[in-house]
Design a protein around this motif. Sequence first.
Motif, PDB file in Angstrom:
ATOM      1  N   LEU A 123       0.148   6.248   5.624  1.00  0.00           N
ATOM      2  CA  LEU A 123      -0.365   7.578   5.978  1.00  0.00           C
ATOM      3  C   LEU A 123       0.116   7.983   7.363  1.00  0.00           C
ATOM      4  O   LEU A 123       0.409   9.163   7.613  1.00  0.00           O
ATOM      5  N   ALA A 124       0.233   7.007   8.270  1.00  0.00           N
ATOM      6  CA  ALA A 124       0.709   7.305   9.632  1.00  0.00           C
ATOM      7  C   ALA A 124       2.163   7.774   9.594  1.00  0.00           C
ATOM      8  O   ALA A 124       2.533   8.761  10.237  1.00  0.00           O
ATOM      9  N   ILE A 131       2.594  15.415   5.755  1.00  0.00           N
ATOM     10  CA  ILE A 131       1.798  15.172   4.546  1.00  0.00           C
ATOM     11  C   ILE A 131       0.361  14.852   4.947  1.00  0.00           C
ATOM     12  O   ILE A 131       0.101  13.881   5.648  1.00  0.00           O
ATOM     13  N   PRO A 132      -0.577  15.735   4.569  1.00  0.00           N
ATOM     14  CA  PRO A 132      -1.966  15.588   5.035  1.00  0.00           C
ATOM     15  C   PRO A 132      -2.703  14.408   4.394  1.00  0.00           C
ATOM     16  O   PRO A 132      -2.410  14.025   3.266  1.00  0.00           O
ATOM     17  N   MET A 290      -0.124   5.307  -1.915  1.00  0.00           N
ATOM     18  CA  MET A 290       1.081   5.286  -2.742  1.00  0.00           C
ATOM     19  C   MET A 290       1.195   3.901  -3.383  1.00  0.00           C
ATOM     20  O   MET A 290       1.084   2.887  -2.695  1.00  0.00           O
ATOM     21  N   ASN A 291       1.373   3.857  -4.701  1.00  0.00           N
ATOM     22  CA  ASN A 291       1.571   2.586  -5.407  1.00  0.00           C
ATOM     23  C   ASN A 291       3.037   2.464  -5.810  1.00  0.00           C
ATOM     24  O   ASN A 291       3.561   3.354  -6.473  1.00  0.00           O
ATOM     25  N   THR A 292       3.673   1.356  -5.413  1.00  0.00           N
ATOM     26  CA  THR A 292       5.083   1.192  -5.751  1.00  0.00           C
ATOM     27  C   THR A 292       5.288   0.395  -7.027  1.00  0.00           C
ATOM     28  O   THR A 292       6.394   0.307  -7.526  1.00  0.00           O
ATOM     29  N   ASN A 293       4.236  -0.199  -7.541  1.00  0.00           N
ATOM     30  CA  ASN A 293       4.337  -0.904  -8.819  1.00  0.00           C
ATOM     31  C   ASN A 293       3.097  -0.588  -9.637  1.00  0.00           C
ATOM     32  O   ASN A 293       2.268  -1.455  -9.895  1.00  0.00           O
ATOM     33  N   PRO A 294       2.958   0.684 -10.028  1.00  0.00           N
ATOM     34  CA  PRO A 294       1.726   1.094 -10.711  1.00  0.00           C
ATOM     35  C   PRO A 294       1.617   0.476 -12.098  1.00  0.00           C
ATOM     36  O   PRO A 294       2.609   0.018 -12.665  1.00  0.00           O
TER      37      PRO A 294
END
Length: 327
Positions: A123-124, A131-132, A290-294
């Motif tokens: 998020l940072a 991107i809020p 954010m998921n990189t391997n959903p």
Amino acid sequence: MEKKNVAVVMGGYSDEYVVSLKSGQLIYDSLDREKYNVYKVVILKDDWYFLDDHGEKVPMNKADFTVDLSSGYKVKFDVCFNIIHGKPGENGELQAYWDIIGQKYTGCNFYQSALTFNKKDTLAVLSKYGIPSAKSIYLRKGEDIDADCIVAELGLPCFVKPNQSGSSLGITKVKSATEFQAAFESAFAEDDEILIETALNGMEVSVGVVDFEGETIVLGITEIVPKGEFFDYEAKYEGASEEITPARLDAETRNRVEEIAKRAYDSLGMSGFSRSEYIIMDGIPYMLEMNTNPGFSPASILPQQANIYGISIQDLCGNEVEKALKK
């Protein structure tokens, strides 16, 4: 043309390994057998093994990620299809190991995996790209916690969540200051760092993004309607939520969500499957993670989105393998 050897690598070190095995099965079933020899490899904390044609376990050689079969044949993989949820496949550890031994693999690389597994850092970084996200406080285990300060800054209700964990494990929605203690214990059981976030009141959506045939595309936007307080583990895996694809959004909001989801994906230098979660409030999508391997079991959101978008699971998975081969 000689067929390429593809290992579908599943399992993992967290409670999510159960979901990973289902995801791995779908990918194993879907890959085109005319192009690939497809194998299963399971990675668990104490056991890395290959499953032979009879379903027998054969130990993996960790030095080079090969397997020696009883026939005397050594199997080496052209590509590893990484579908481990959580550690070590979603936090960068496995990717770093594969990089060191020169093994090609699907999805994003070590840095993107490690970064996105850390909610605070993701998020940072994304805030720099406009991107809020929700207002939050970050705490490490052992730091002094002042519940009054937290309430003054974030208000109630708020969410307490582990900074690094998947499948919504260890998350609590806190409605009064008396509930913080139990919430902290639950989150710290999963991770040594926690995030406390303002509860955003709006529609939750899950957005599937993938780079398909050289283009970043939004596979779909799914609206999550939890039956409980929020989209927790039970809602994700035990059907205690309603998932509506496509989400009920007006065209303007939908375009905004698509634009932000693509920007997040490209800004982070992502590759492969990804699913990001947002809360839409007053028409503005706020990113949660954010998921990189959903999840990729038949019941998971991403395969459902691909279905509606019109990309077959075979093409979606084949595209990942082809990209990895070109690395």
